[in-house]
Design a protein around this motif. Structure first.
Motif, PDB file in Angstrom:
ATOM      1  N   GLU A 231       0.832  -1.205   0.000  1.00 17.06           N
ATOM      2  CA  GLU A 231       0.000   0.000   0.000  1.00 17.06           C
ATOM      3  C   GLU A 231       0.863   1.250   0.000  1.00 17.06           C
ATOM      4  N   GLU A 232       1.976   1.200   0.724  1.00 17.72           N
ATOM      5  CA  GLU A 232       2.885   2.344   0.766  1.00 17.72           C
ATOM      6  C   GLU A 232       3.508   2.599  -0.606  1.00 17.72           C
ATOM      7  N   VAL A 233       3.920   1.532  -1.276  1.00 13.71           N
ATOM      8  CA  VAL A 233       4.505   1.666  -2.617  1.00 13.71           C
ATOM      9  C   VAL A 233       3.497   2.290  -3.562  1.00 13.71           C
ATOM     10  N   ALA A 234       2.258   1.792  -3.524  1.00 18.53           N
ATOM     11  CA  ALA A 234       1.214   2.316  -4.402  1.00 18.53           C
ATOM     12  C   ALA A 234       0.881   3.765  -4.057  1.00 18.53           C
ATOM     13  N   ALA A 235       0.858   4.096  -2.758  1.00 17.91           N
ATOM     14  CA  ALA A 235       0.531   5.464  -2.334  1.00 17.91           C
ATOM     15  C   ALA A 235       1.604   6.444  -2.787  1.00 17.91           C
ATOM     16  N   ARG A 236       2.883   6.043  -2.664  1.00 19.08           N
ATOM     17  CA  ARG A 236       3.947   6.963  -3.080  1.00 19.08           C
ATOM     18  C   ARG A 236       3.910   7.165  -4.597  1.00 19.08           C
ATOM     19  N   LYS A 237       3.633   6.111  -5.348  1.00 22.60           N
ATOM     20  CA  LYS A 237       3.512   6.274  -6.804  1.00 22.60           C
ATOM     21  C   LYS A 237       2.347   7.202  -7.138  1.00 22.60           C
ATOM     22  N   TYR A 238       1.245   7.062  -6.421  1.00 23.48           N
ATOM     23  CA  TYR A 238       0.095   7.961  -6.623  1.00 23.48           C
ATOM     24  C   TYR A 238       0.513   9.408  -6.378  1.00 23.48           C
ATOM     25  N   GLU A 239       1.246   9.649  -5.297  1.00 24.24           N
ATOM     26  CA  GLU A 239       1.680  11.007  -4.969  1.00 24.24           C
ATOM     27  C   GLU A 239       2.628  11.556  -6.028  1.00 24.24           C
ATOM     28  N   ASN A 240       3.587  10.734  -6.447  1.00 23.99           N
ATOM     29  CA  ASN A 240       4.532  11.189  -7.463  1.00 23.99           C
ATOM     30  C   ASN A 240       3.838  11.450  -8.800  1.00 23.99           C
ATOM     31  N   ASP A 241       2.944  10.552  -9.194  1.00 25.03           N
ATOM     32  CA  ASP A 241       2.216  10.742 -10.454  1.00 25.03           C
ATOM     33  C   ASP A 241       1.366  12.010 -10.403  1.00 25.03           C
ATOM     34  N   ALA A 242       0.723  12.249  -9.250  1.00 23.62           N
ATOM     35  CA  ALA A 242      -0.114  13.443  -9.113  1.00 23.62           C
ATOM     36  C   ALA A 242       0.729  14.704  -9.192  1.00 23.62           C
ATOM     37  N   PHE A 243       1.935  14.672  -8.622  1.00 21.26           N
ATOM     38  CA  PHE A 243       2.806  15.843  -8.661  1.00 21.26           C
ATOM     39  C   PHE A 243       3.319  16.089 -10.082  1.00 21.26           C
ATOM     40  N   ILE A 244       3.651  15.027 -10.786  1.00 19.09           N
ATOM     41  CA  ILE A 244       4.096  15.163 -12.178  1.00 19.09           C
ATOM     42  C   ILE A 244       2.965  15.702 -13.045  1.00 19.09           C
ATOM     43  N   ASP A 245       1.764  15.193 -12.829  1.00 14.52           N
ATOM     44  CA  ASP A 245       0.608  15.700 -13.583  1.00 14.52           C
ATOM     45  C   ASP A 245       0.395  17.183 -13.298  1.00 14.52           C
ATOM     46  N   TRP A 246       0.612  17.591 -12.057  1.00 14.59           N
ATOM     47  CA  TRP A 246       0.475  19.003 -11.702  1.00 14.59           C
ATOM     48  C   TRP A 246       1.494  19.843 -12.458  1.00 14.59           C
ATOM     49  N   PHE A 247       2.727  19.346 -12.539  1.00 16.65           N
ATOM     50  CA  PHE A 247       3.753  20.059 -13.302  1.00 16.65           C
ATOM     51  C   PHE A 247       3.328  20.226 -14.751  1.00 16.65           C
ATOM     52  N   VAL A 248       2.777  19.173 -15.347  1.00 15.94           N
ATOM     53  CA  VAL A 248       2.344  19.255 -16.748  1.00 15.94           C
ATOM     54  C   VAL A 248       1.253  20.310 -16.902  1.00 15.94           C
ATOM     55  N   ARG A 249       0.293  20.320 -15.991  1.00 11.56           N
ATOM     56  CA  ARG A 249      -0.765  21.345 -16.054  1.00 11.56           C
ATOM     57  C   ARG A 249      -0.179  22.736 -15.875  1.00 11.56           C
TER      58      ARG A 249
END
Length: 271
Positions: free
Chosen positions: A174-192
């Motif tokens: 769950e921790e691995v999946a949560a950190r990937k979610y956080e990183n993906d969300a931050f990268i998506d924010w950068f793209v926006r």
């Protein structure tokens, strides 16, 4: 009941922090260290995000993740243009105290700031846009590289857990999946954020071309064409090396100029 009081405490902390929400800035526009913004607000935000049902990781950040956050941050705010990117709202979003708000940002704010800033020459507004675009272009290659490293870190985490998972507690998955979610969300924010910046610059140039036509517009347009190459790569999530092996390369894509089809067409003003 205990969870209720913890949530109430987090919300009370947010209320106390509301008066100093914008993140402090140090040298060269980088974020300055701050207990409020580096510890208190993220702790409150993680708790609030968890209560919203969002994945929250307790993993320590890697050096690569810290570097990505540091490099991306300058694209989320605009200290050089008096909060045209809503610095306060960005900080509440960065710390997860509120849900993403950047999707509602409108692109005329940068031009409005340019228009109301007093310059001795109208040509200086073009120089200002060109300087801001160039500053972004200069930092995009290293920002892309930092993001690419984090993508690789997430890949390595998944591989490590896949090979060692039978000896590890289930919570770690769950921790691995949560950190990937956080990183993906931050990268998506950068793209926006990159799209928002480009659109804001583009909107400003179009308006300046009508309001105060000058030959300096050509240099700004060329800078925007160079920025568009990075923008296209970001929208494709192509943050790692180009096919030629050069980070930040354009991949042979040519972005047309806004002047390409204008030629010597006569401009007719409305009567």
């Amino acid at each position: 009941m205990d969870n209720f009081f913890r949530l109430a405490g987090a919300l009370a902390l947010v209320a106390v922090l509301a008066g100093c929400v914008a993140r402090p800035v140090g040298d060269f526009g980088r974020a300055a260290p701050s207990w409020t913004h580096d510890t208190a607000m993220p702790a409150a935000g993680n708790f609030i995000a968890g209560n919203r049902g969002e994945p929250v990781s307790s993993f320590n950040k890697t050096d690569q993740e810290d570097e990505m956050h540091d490099r991306v941050w300058r694209f989320l705010v605009a200290v050089h243009a008096k909060d045209w990117q809503f610095d306060g709202a960005v900080e509440l979003q960065r710390t997860r105290i509120v849900r993403p708000r950047d999707e509602r940002f409108t692109i005329e704010r940068y031009y409005n700031w340019l228009k109301t800033t007093q310059y001795q020459s109208s040509r200086t507004r073009y120089a200002t846009v060109g300087r801001h675009v160039t500053a972004d272009i200069d930092t995009l290659p290293t920002t892309f590289t930092a993001i690419c490293k984090v993508i690789e870190i997430d890949r390595q985490r998944a591989i490590a857990y896949g090979g060692l998972g039978h000896d590890l507690p289930p919570r770690l998955a769950e921790e691995v999946a949560a950190r990937k979610y956080e990183n993906d969300a931050f990268i998506d924010w950068f793209v926006r954020a990159l799209n928002y910046r480009y659109s804001s610059y583009d909107y400003a140039l179009d308006n300046l071309l009508v309001e105060t036509p000058h030959e300096q517009s050509l240099a700004v347009d060329e800078a925007l064409r160079r920025m568009a190459v990075f923008l296209n790569r970001a929208n494709r999530r192509d943050f790692c090396a180009s096919p030629g092996g050069h980070p930040g390369g354009g991949g042979g894509v040519v972005i047309p100029s806004r002047f390409q089809n204008i030629g010597d067409t006569e401009i007719v003003l409305p009567k």
